[in-house]
Structures are given as C-alpha cells and as structure tokens.
Design a protein around this motif. Structure first.
Motif, short mmCIF file in Angstrom:
data_model
loop_
_atom_site.label_atom_id
_atom_site.label_comp_id
_atom_site.label_asym_id
_atom_site.label_seq_id
_atom_site.Cartn_x
_atom_site.Cartn_y
_atom_site.Cartn_z
N GLU A 159 -2.44 -7.35 -6.77
CA GLU A 159 -2.73 -6.42 -5.93
C GLU A 159 -2.20 -4.94 -6.62
N VAL A 160 -1.13 -5.00 -7.02
CA VAL A 160 -0.21 -3.54 -7.36
C VAL A 160 -0.06 -3.30 -8.90
N ALA A 161 0.28 -4.32 -9.64
CA ALA A 161 0.82 -3.87 -10.66
C ALA A 161 -0.22 -3.49 -11.86
N ILE A 204 2.28 1.95 -3.40
CA ILE A 204 1.30 2.48 -4.32
C ILE A 204 1.15 4.04 -3.93
N ASP A 205 0.95 4.23 -2.85
CA ASP A 205 0.64 5.66 -2.37
C ASP A 205 1.91 6.74 -2.74
N ASP A 215 0.80 -1.32 -0.08
CA ASP A 215 0.20 -0.01 -0.02
C ASP A 215 0.91 1.30 0.05
#
Lengths: 315, 342
Positions: free
Chosen positions: B222-224, B200-201, B197
């Motif tokens: 979750e992130v890509a 990402i932020d 998280d």
C-alpha cells in the motif's frame, strides 16, 4: 441440522461505584447475538478490538458468566452450567488460545499438558493414554520425544500446535479458536492454518474462528459474522460478506484491508476515503442514538444485515 | 554520496554480546535511502530489521552491542558519533515512530508537553510559539480538537489517537528521515488504513525519507516505493515495489508471498517454509543462509559466498539459487504459485 444453537446471548459487566460499591451501570460487552453451528463448518467472528468477539467465545465455553440468552447443545440447555467431567458439552467444546505460550503450564511436561483433557474426560488406562498422546503428537506433526519436554523448549508455532493437540484430545465437535495465529509469523501461520484445515476435514470438527484478520478468516471460514459493539452488523456466507456487503460498517472494514499488490493503490486510497466519508455522513442511519446496532433482518436465506433507521420506521 | 541520497549504509554489522562473544544480528547490510521515498524493510521476527533501525538512530545498549560499518548521513558517520552528538541529531534530523504508542508515551505527562519536549531541546522558539506549533502539529496529524487533546494524558486517548500523537512528535522538528518501526501493527485495520494514509500525506508535504519496518506485505504494497527483504541478518532481495510484487525472485520472497492467506484466492493450502528461522547463535555464517530451508534445491545452485546481483535496474537478489528454485509440492494438494516465475 445444527448441533448447537446460541440464542440472544448477552454478557454484561457491572460497573461499580458510588456508595457501598453498588452497581451503577452495565457494560454491554455482548448484547444479543444468535448463532447456529453445523458439523464440519468453520464460522468466523470478525471485529475490531473491543467489539466483544473474545468475550463471545469465552461465554460460549463457560469462562464468562452469561447475563442473558441461552445456549443449547444437542437439545440440552447448557447456559451457565458449570464445566464438569460428566458433561458432554464440556468434552465436545474445546478452545485454542491466542497466546500459546501463556496457555501452557510452564511447570508441566508436554505429556501432562496434553493428558489433562484425556484424564478429565476419557477413562483410559495408562498404556492407552500413552498411546493416545503419541497419536496426538503425530497428528500435529511433532516428534514423539516432545512428550518429555517443557513448553519453553518449543518455538511459537510448535507451542500453538501443542495447544491444538490438547484441544483435539477429546475428539471435540467444536473448537473455539481465539486469534490462534495472530502472534505467529507468516510462514508459521501458514503451517498452523493448513494443519487446522486438515484436522477439520479429517475429523469433521467445526470451528468458531475469532479474528481481526479478514484474510485469515476468508481463508478458513464458510460463514462469517461481523461484530461491532457487542452486536452483529452482518452475518452470511463468505460470498455474501466479501462480494455483496450491505452494511456500511462491513464496507468500511473491507475497504481498510491492505491488498497484497501495489497495482491500483492510489485508486484504493481514494475509494477508502470515499467510504470513510460516506460512513461519517450515513452513520446515524445505521446506528441508534446510543451507537447500538439495529436488529438483523434477512436479505437472503443465508445473509443477514442489521437494519437501517429507514427500514426500522417502515416496520 | 549523490545529491538525492539522504542516508547511505555501508556494510553494517550490529552484534549483541552473549557470553563474551558478539553475534551479528545485522550482518553486512548496505542500503541507501533517497529523498522523498518510502523504503520498506520486511522480514519475519528475528531477521534483524528492528536492530537495523536502532543501529541507525543509535538506540542500543553501548555495553552489549557492537556496531561496525558506516552509516553516512549529512557528511557524518552516525555509527562513530558520541552520545552527545547523536542527541543533537535524534529528533531533529532523524526521528522514530514506535510500534506500541502507549509504551512510547510518558503516562504522567500531558500530550502537549510531550510534543513540546523536542521543540524545547532542538529549537529556540518562545513558549508561545511552541504552544502554537504543538496545536499546528496535532491538527496536521488529523486530530480534530487539538486544544483539548494537548491537555489530556495518554490513557485518555484511543490507540489510533496515540499513534497520531507519536507521529506528531516524530515530525515536530521537520526531520529529514523518519524511521517507522511497525507503526500500525498494534492497531485495527481501519485505524491502520488511516495512519498509513496520514504517513503518505505527511511525506508528500515534508519530503522526508521514510524507512518503514514491517512484517506485513499488505502494508508494504500500500505505501512503499522500494522494498528490501531481510532474512537472517542479510538483505536477500531489494527492488522497487512494483517489481518486487510482480516479479519476486529469491526463494524466500517467493515462499513468503505464497504463505499469505490471499483475500482473492480460494486455494485450499498455504505454502509452508520448511524448518525454522535459525536463532542468532546458530546462524549459518557462510554460504546461502536460506539453503537449509530449501533442502531439495541442489548444493551447486548456491553460491559459495552469496552476493547481491543486480538482475534488472534496481532489482538485487542474493545468491544464484533463485534460478534453480521451484516449490516442493506438498503431499496434501500441493502449493500454488501466486506469481508464476517466467
């Protein structure tokens, strides 16, 4: 009916210091856990690193000194008993280690590695022993000429299968598997897990599956216990834990697991942050002033959850 | 290079010397990283994903490694730069987050000093300004009491805190590219979620391009934004994240998906990929490299010189064998299809 009971198991490590290196405090690595094992079932022990899950496994098999509580195997008290060639407990409870490579003696041939439990516990003639080893290699899907090789000649997945062959040599009733697939790649992991399921179905083995990977545990286990700081926070069937988690710690753990789909990931992130905030706020209701988890109380006949402070006061 | 392209890799070969012969661990990789995107590189151990990362940032032993091809960044070819020139880029424009935060930190230096190092080398801030920046960075990566942590040593911090410090070091000079090599593999799931998280932020704030190297498809999901799947030194499939997870094409990608113990499925058996990942010296250098692992697919299905084909906008698949691919049913119950191939 369960064949093995663990009651209020405790493992405390002394912290030494001060004058004459006296014991000045204790680390409560495992602090009162209770379990039962039934035949042919798989039990999962899940928790973050340092929660005492590996220590629990080691204490059960006798690699760690038990400070309190008891272990009964088929009615016999085996707490802190030395492992001996005569004891049924030592024969029937075996272990698979996380790092297959370091659990195999590099100077021994595969034959001698697998023969070790056979020589210790079963009285077989050399021919019978030879046949048994071939049989075991066949069960784990390895060619017969593997016998004469050394551990370094195998890949990670093959080494883990040799570890399993050694563990099942004495037809054990319970295998303690401490992170058996954590060091393996996805496709190799699948191979080992399939294989562990096969021998479970075939020989009616029970597993104590210690892992931090909730996906793997869900795939393998019927009954799951979540551990935190040496104590269980929640214990129940797979359905109880995954579909009806009660304890805030379990909820937090479940929300943190990445899902294998990008659909809805923003939503999941929001939920995750919400659960985390809830955890910070509600924390004091679920743990006492020393961060100790309260005792388990039943929610249903299979599902046990650590109490909250409110419940505690009512009781 | 187009304006939104940060990094463009053309036909990169990175080889290691074994007994006077160079064996390419990265074998003809072409990739583009755009601004403000997270590009995930996935693959099993030994597929060359970490070698790709160290080639970009130039962290390899010059005597034992041979890098050929182009790594275009900021009108320069990184593969051809000298060590001094790379030093000016590393940490300032391109930085790296390592897998094991403990071994990436110097055990004898205070956290604050370690974060300051990059600032001393790359900027001309005064000592006071640097101190202020250190505290600001620690706050930015979510450390609650930065003054205290800055004075502590690595061993006094937990794994998650250490990884936050590593991230603080990586973003200290506001790099345009961050390479994260398995940034959460050594961490517990709850900490992993927090670190992801955070990444990402931070990316939303800094608009950096991130290359995320991982073996965990859950992390990717979750992130890509975009995913490249590597096998035996090559990229075998590349697609936007939604496309790859809903519509994987290459046999290797599909096999991998079917090996995951799914959180939501109750299936008994997992898919197993036949054989093993070939070692560097035994890599098949011609034909479809995955063909050995799917021997039941006829030879005619493979291309002689497998190329990446764009089958829909942004979705590339190597070789043509995916058209003919089907799972071999196992003797014990058979494999299940997670994503039906339509």
């Amino acid at each position: 009916m369960s064949f093995m009971q663990i009651n209020d198991l405790k493992v405390h490590y002394p912290i030494r210091g001060g004058f004459f290196n006296r014991v000045i405090d204790q680390v409560h690595a495992v602090d009162g856990i209770t379990m039962e094992f039934e035949r042919g079932k798989a039990y999962g022990l899940v928790g973050e690193s340092g929660c005492g899950k590996s220590t629990t496994g080691k204490a059960i098999i006798g690699l760690e000194k038990i400070s309190g509580g008891s272990i009964f195997y088929e009615g016999e008290n085996v707490t802190n008993k030395r492992r001996s060639r005569k004891s049924a407990f030592s024969r029937d409870v075996q272990m698979i280690f996380q790092d297959a490579h370091s659990s195999l003696n590099p100077r021994k041939r595969v034959k001698d590695i697998i023969a070790e439990p056979i020589r210790n516990f079963l009285k077989l003639s050399p021919q019978e022993e030879e046949r048994k080893i071939s049989e075991l290699l066949d069960i784990v899907g390895m060619p017969d000429d593997a016998k004469f090789k050394y551990p370094h000649e195998f890949s990670g997945g093959q080494k883990q299968r040799l570890g399993i062959a050694r563990a099942i040599a004495t037809n054990p009733k319970l295998i303690i598997a401490d992170e058996p697939v954590s060091a393996l790649d996805l496709s190799v992991q699948a191979q080992v897990l399939n294989f562990m399921k096969d021998i479970q179905n075939e020989f009616g083995i029970s597993y104590l599956f210690i892992s931090h990977d909730l996906g793997v545990v869900k795939h393998m286990c019927d009954h799951i216990s979540i551990m935190y700081k040496g104590r269980f926070v929640e214990s129940g069937t797979k359905g109880d834990i995954y579909h009806n988690p009660q304890h805030i710690y379990t909820k937090r753990l479940l929300s943190a697991i990445p899902e294998v789909t990008p659909v809805g990931r923003e939503q999941r992130k929001r939920e995750r942050i919400q659960v985390e905030q809830h955890y910070q706020v509600e924390h004091k209701n679920y743990f006492d002033e020393n961060e100790r988890v309260f005792d388990l109380v039943p929610v249903s006949s299979t599902h046990f959850v650590a109490a909250t402070s409110q419940v505690k006061e009512v009781m | 290079m187009k304006t939104d392209e940060l990094l463009k890799i053309n036909d990169l070969h990175t080889g290691f010397r074994i007994k006077d012969t160079f064996y390419d661990a990265v074998d003809g990789v072409s990739l583009t990283l755009r601004k403000n995107e997270i590009l995930a590189i996935v693959g099993e151990s030994g597929c060359g994903k970490s070698t790709l990362a160290t080639s970009i940032i130039g962290l390899y032993d010059q005597n034992k490694t041979r890098v050929q091809g182009e790594i275009l960044f900021d009108q320069k070819n990184l593969a051809a730069l000298s060590e001094e020139e790379m030093n000016g880029i590393r940490g300032l424009q391109i930085s790296m987050i390592f897998q094991d935060p403990l071994s990436a930190l110097n055990p004898l230096m205070r956290i604050g000093e370690q974060i300051e190092e990059g600032l001393i080398y790359h900027t001309d801030l005064t000592s006071e300004a640097r101190q202020a920046r250190v505290l600001e960075l620690l706050k930015q990566v979510g450390i609650k009491n930065p003054e205290r942590v800055a004075r502590q040593f690595p061993h006094q911090l937990s794994g998650g805190m250490r990884q936050r410090v590593i991230i603080a070091i990586a973003i200290s000079c506001k790099p345009q590219i961050i390479i994260a090599d398995e940034p959460t593999t050594a961490l517990d799931v709850t900490i992993q979620a927090q670190i992801l998280d955070l990444l990402i932020d931070l990316q939303a704030e800094t608009e950096a391009g991130i290359i995320l190297i991982t073996h965990d498809l859950g992390v990717v999901a979750e992130v890509a934004d975009r995913v490249a799947v590597m096998y035996a030194g090559e990229i075998i499939e590349e697609a936007p994240v939604n496309e790859l997870f809903t519509n994987p094409k290459h046999p290797y990608t599909r096999s991998l998906f079917n090996s995951i113990p799914q959180m939501n499925s109750e299936s008994e058996r997992l898919n197993v990929i036949e054989g093993i990942v070939p070692s560097l010296m035994n890599l098949p250098r011609s034909g479809c490299r995955f063909s050995q692992r799917i021997p039941w697919i006829p030879k005619e299905a493979h291309e002689e010189h497998p190329a990446l084909h764009e089958i829909s906008p942004g979705h590339f698949v190597r070789c043509t064998c995916w058209k003919e691919f089907h799972f071999k049913t196992d003797k014990g119950g058979g494999t299940y299809e997670l994503h039906a191939n339509k």
